[in-house]
Design an enzyme around this catalytic site. Structure first.
Site, mmCIF file in Angstrom:
data_model
loop_
_atom_site.group_PDB
_atom_site.id
_atom_site.type_symbol
_atom_site.label_atom_id
_atom_site.label_comp_id
_atom_site.label_asym_id
_atom_site.label_seq_id
_atom_site.Cartn_x
_atom_site.Cartn_y
_atom_site.Cartn_z
ATOM 1 N N CYS A 363 0.815 -1.211 0.000
ATOM 2 C CA CYS A 363 0.000 0.000 0.000
ATOM 3 C C CYS A 363 0.852 1.265 0.000
ATOM 4 O O CYS A 363 0.469 2.278 -0.594
ATOM 5 C CB CYS A 363 -0.964 -0.004 1.183
ATOM 6 S SG CYS A 363 -0.167 -0.097 2.803
ATOM 7 N N CYS A 540 7.452 43.921 3.358
ATOM 8 C CA CYS A 540 7.269 44.143 4.787
ATOM 9 C C CYS A 540 5.911 43.620 5.223
ATOM 10 O O CYS A 540 4.890 43.855 4.565
ATOM 11 C CB CYS A 540 7.401 45.633 5.107
ATOM 12 S SG CYS A 540 7.074 46.045 6.839
ATOM 13 N N CYS A 543 3.823 47.217 6.245
ATOM 14 C CA CYS A 543 3.505 48.280 5.284
ATOM 15 C C CYS A 543 3.577 47.838 3.827
ATOM 16 O O CYS A 543 3.118 48.561 2.933
ATOM 17 C CB CYS A 543 4.427 49.483 5.500
ATOM 18 S SG CYS A 543 6.166 49.142 5.077
ATOM 19 N N CYS A 554 8.901 36.710 16.491
ATOM 20 C CA CYS A 554 7.576 37.272 16.210
ATOM 21 C C CYS A 554 6.620 36.236 15.616
ATOM 22 O O CYS A 554 5.421 36.510 15.486
ATOM 23 C CB CYS A 554 7.691 38.443 15.227
ATOM 24 S SG CYS A 554 8.358 39.957 15.957
ATOM 25 N N CYS A 569 10.425 46.205 6.980
ATOM 26 C CA CYS A 569 11.352 47.223 6.494
ATOM 27 C C CYS A 569 12.036 47.846 7.714
ATOM 28 O O CYS A 569 11.683 47.540 8.855
ATOM 29 C CB CYS A 569 10.600 48.295 5.688
ATOM 30 S SG CYS A 569 9.407 49.236 6.676
ATOM 31 N N CYS A 572 9.468 49.801 10.095
ATOM 32 C CA CYS A 572 8.520 48.945 10.816
ATOM 33 C C CYS A 572 9.243 48.021 11.795
ATOM 34 O O CYS A 572 8.681 47.665 12.852
ATOM 35 C CB CYS A 572 7.700 48.116 9.831
ATOM 36 S SG CYS A 572 6.553 49.102 8.821
ATOM 37 N N HIS A 577 9.246 46.469 17.304
ATOM 38 C CA HIS A 577 10.032 45.972 18.431
ATOM 39 C C HIS A 577 10.185 46.984 19.569
ATOM 40 O O HIS A 577 10.949 46.752 20.512
ATOM 41 C CB HIS A 577 11.416 45.515 17.947
ATOM 42 C CG HIS A 577 11.357 44.243 17.144
ATOM 43 N ND1 HIS A 577 11.379 44.235 15.770
ATOM 44 C CD2 HIS A 577 11.239 42.945 17.528
ATOM 45 C CE1 HIS A 577 11.303 42.984 15.337
ATOM 46 N NE2 HIS A 577 11.209 42.181 16.384
ATOM 47 N N HIS A 619 -1.693 1.374 7.319
ATOM 48 C CA HIS A 619 -2.234 1.264 5.961
ATOM 49 C C HIS A 619 -2.249 2.637 5.302
ATOM 50 O O HIS A 619 -2.775 3.604 5.863
ATOM 51 C CB HIS A 619 -3.640 0.683 5.999
ATOM 52 C CG HIS A 619 -4.249 0.503 4.638
ATOM 53 N ND1 HIS A 619 -3.682 -0.297 3.678
ATOM 54 C CD2 HIS A 619 -5.365 1.038 4.073
ATOM 55 C CE1 HIS A 619 -4.422 -0.272 2.592
ATOM 56 N NE2 HIS A 619 -5.443 0.545 2.806
#
Length: 711
Positions: A363, A540, A543, A554, A569, A572, A577, A619
């Site tokens: 199988c 990004c 954005c 993250c 980017c 951001c 952060h 199986h």
């Protein structure tokens, strides 16, 4: 009747190969001599008209391009015209075996100008003159159409119609006819046909199988009576007696209570089209999808287990798989068969004895081969290399693929031969992991370089044929998607794809038959690997401008779409952060080309899901996408049923259409994550709970160049 001396004669039909001295595909001949170089010399019989049954020429044909026939089988096939219809009949070995065994008063279903009609076999007819010892009578069946209108019985009877073996689409053993059904007077009526002779008694072909069948009649009727009210489930093989008393057979594709009904009904996909049946709709609502005229909806109390299978698998005697079926499926290896078109897939592939027949723990191999070559366009070209013909094992694989795509059925013998040619004893009899088989298939058999090129950090890339998911369970939610699993695994291991693979086989985090990390996994029908490509432009997450940083920490953040890769980017990255919960993150700089503008468009790289391998209690089965329609899904099980015991029986592969997968997977990802698998249909539950490998492809892209192994 034919002289008894004829039993020593050998007949054959040409299955494949190029035309040689008059022998072409579908023609029937009689052996005159067998040459040492593997060839047969013989007489070729005419295919129609006044020359039918009369040798018209002689010639030579390769033995491997033919299949031996008995005199009776040859005579039945000679009455079938054109020759291509003979090959179609041979592609259904179970039906041809039953036609060869027909007895007087057996109930059959025949192709008629009014559609498929039930009929009673009355006589076996000899057609044509026999003026020379080398001539053959053609054989046809005189049948009486079952008339459900009593008012017609008073009319002057018409001559009984004559049908060829190819006109019979179903055979129902006489003991399957309900006791209350009264047939019309079976007295033979004369036919004003020239050169047609009625044979008084039907020949006893395949006498051993007939004896087994007769011995089991009484026991079968008792068993069917005792099991008639057994519980049904989707996939059950059932029979239903119509209002006119005719038994029809099919597969349960849906169970439930239809609208404006109070009782439980079964939606059955019949083996052939019937007037008045639908394509899966009932009362204007669709419950499943099948070919028009094959969907029958009846109360479950009207359904009984398929008596033909009960008859075959019950009793103390066992059928010999070497004797059943008597004719192997036709294989033609002259030309490579393309993937089955979406419009033809259901009619060719769905049903019993469809797909690849399993045998002795095969199988894992059956399900993998069906997944790879059942419909995939991307993998199609790997069987088209001239160099492949130099390897017997690759040639065998090519024949398996062609047979599957042309006939819809591959016998177990072909797969067992392939396992033997793989060269490893464990591949011959033991159950292996699909990952191991895929590696051997691509590397050793097809000589392809690794499908995946993976780069770990800044190190050089390494090749692989499959991608194994490695991660910690706490990194994911209880029911992750394949997209989330792949992205998390790649980021956790600092892995990137060097380039977009043409085929991506992803192995889920489960080990052995018992342990699996996630109880349910949601298939991603489209896989976006843009953010997993090395040195690829990425946008990004916030954005949409060109991304310059990537953050693994993250990934599980519930405020930032958990489970998806986060890249930012410069602006951001700083802003995201500054949040107290992310100040301890360590974002990683991405390699961005110096000339790339911050608003450069990012091309998305996606792959499409085309198959899923599943495992349950050792199986393997598979789900395969056979077209572009979201509902075009098939379920394949190479050992769904069995005829006979383990020593002398054989497996019965089954393919089912499962459009409900399309309805389920078309839901938004958010709804899928909140869905309750226990409320889904049987096949959907199996897909979510038992998935082991997901196979993705990049459409219309050839695979890698042949892999040059080091000497």
């Amino acid at each position: 009747m034919e002289p008894s001396a004829g039993v020593r004669e050998k007949f054959f039909i040409v299955l494949s190969g190029k035309s040689r001295k008059g022998f072409c595909r579908g023609c029937v001949g009689r052996v005159e001599a067998e040459l040492q170089r593997g060839e047969l010399t013989g007489l070729l019989y005419g295919s129609g008209g006044s020359s039918a049954g009369i040798p018209k020429s002689g010639g030579t044909v390769r033995r491997e391009d033919t299949y031996p026939l008995t005199r009776h089988q040859a005579q039945l096939l000679l009455f079938v015209s054109p020759a291509s219809k003979r090959l179609e009949l041979l592609r259904n070995p179970q039906l041809f075996a039953a036609v060869c065994e027909l007895s007087q008063d057996d109930l059959v279903v025949v192709k008629h100008k009014k559609g498929h009609l039930p009929a009673l076999v009355k006589n076996l007819m000899q057609i044509g003159r026999k003026e020379d010892k080398d001539d053959l009578h053609l054989l046809g069946f005189e049948v009486e159409l079952v008339d459900s209108d009593p008012s017609l019985s008073s009319k002057k009877p018409d001559p009984l119609p004559l049908f060829s073996a190819a006109d019979i689409v179903q055979v129902v053993p006489s003991y399957s006819v309900p006791h209350g059904l009264q047939w019309k007077d079976g007295q033979c009526r004369g036919l004003n046909r020239k050169e047609v002779t009625r044979i008084n008694s039907m020949p006893n072909i395949e006498s051993h199988a007939r004896k087994v069948r007769e011995n089991r009649r009484e026991q079968s009727v008792i068993q069917r009576s005792s099991t008639s009210h057994m519980s049904l489930e989707v996939g059950s093989m059932v029979e239903v007696v119509s209002n006119s008393g005719v038994t029809v057979y099919g597969v349960v594709q849906w169970l439930g209570v239809p609208e404006r009904k109070t009782d439980q009904y079964a939606g059955i996909e019949l083996e052939y089209e019937v007037n008045g049946c639908s394509d899966g709709r009932h009362g204007g609502k669709r419950y499943f999808t099948c070919k028009a005229g094959r969907a029958l909806f009846v109360p479950v109390t009207k359904c009984k287990p398929d008596g033909r299978f009960i008859c075959m698998s019950s009793g103390t005697e066992n059928l010999n798989p070497a004797d059943t079926p008597p004719v192997p499926p036709f294989e033609d290896s002259d030309e490579d068969a393309p993937p089955v078109p979406e419009s033809e897939a259901l009619s060719l592939l769905v049903g019993r004895m469809k797909g690849i027949q399993g045998h002795i723990n095969s199988c894992y191999l059956d399900a993998t081969l069906f997944s790879l070559f059942g419909s995939s366009v991307t993998l199609d070209n790997i069987c088209r290399r001239p160099a492949d013909m130099e390897k017997p094992v690759t040639c065998t694989l090519r024949k398996i693929v062609n047979c599957l795509r042309r006939q819809g059925f591959v016998p177990a013998e072909s797969v067992m031969n392939f396992r033997k040619q793989l060269g490893c004893d464990t591949f011959r009899t033991e159950e292996k992991d699909p990952e191991e088989f895929i590696t051997v298939l691509f590397q050793k058999v097809l000589c392809l370089e690794p499908l995946l090129k993976l780069r770990s950090g800044q190190e050089t890339c390494q090749g692989a044929y499959t991608f194994q998911i490695f991660l910690a369970k706490e990194q994911m939610g209880p029911m992750p998607t394949v997209q989330q699993l792949l992205e998390t695994s790649c980021l956790s291991g600092d892995l990137k794809f060097e380039e977009t693979p043409s085929c991506l086989v992803i192995q889920m985090p489960r080990f052995g038959n018992k342990y699996k990390m996630f109880s349910h996994i949601i298939p991603s029908t489209e896989l976006d690997i843009t953010d997993l490509l090395y040195n690829s432009l990425r946008e990004c997450f916030v954005c949409g401008h060109l991304a310059e940083y990537e953050c693994l920490q993250c990934l599980p953040d519930r405020k930032l779409q958990p489970g998806r890769i986060k890249q930012y980017c410069s602006t951001c990255n700083v802003q995201v952060h500054t949040h107290p919960s992310r100040q301890g993150h360590s974002a990683k700089a991405l390699a961005v080309p110096a000339d790339a503008a911050s608003d450069s468009p990012v091309r998305r790289h996606t792959m499409q899901l085309f198959a899923v391998l599943c495992i349950q209690t050792s199986h393997y089965v598979s789900f395969v996408k056979f077209g572009t329609d979201p509902h075009s899904w098939l379920f394949f099980d190479s050992m769904a049923d069995r005829c006979g015991d383990d020593q002398r029986g054989y497996s019965i592969p089954v393919i089912r259409a499962c459009p409900e997968l399309g309805d389920f997977l078309s839901q938004p990802e958010e709804e899928l994550a909140c869905s309750n698998p226990s409320q889904a249909s049987e096949l959907v539950r199996r897909l979510l709970c038992d998935s082991y490998m997901f196979l993705y492809q990049k459409p219309a892209t050839p695979l890698s160049k042949p892999y040059q192994q080091e000497s």
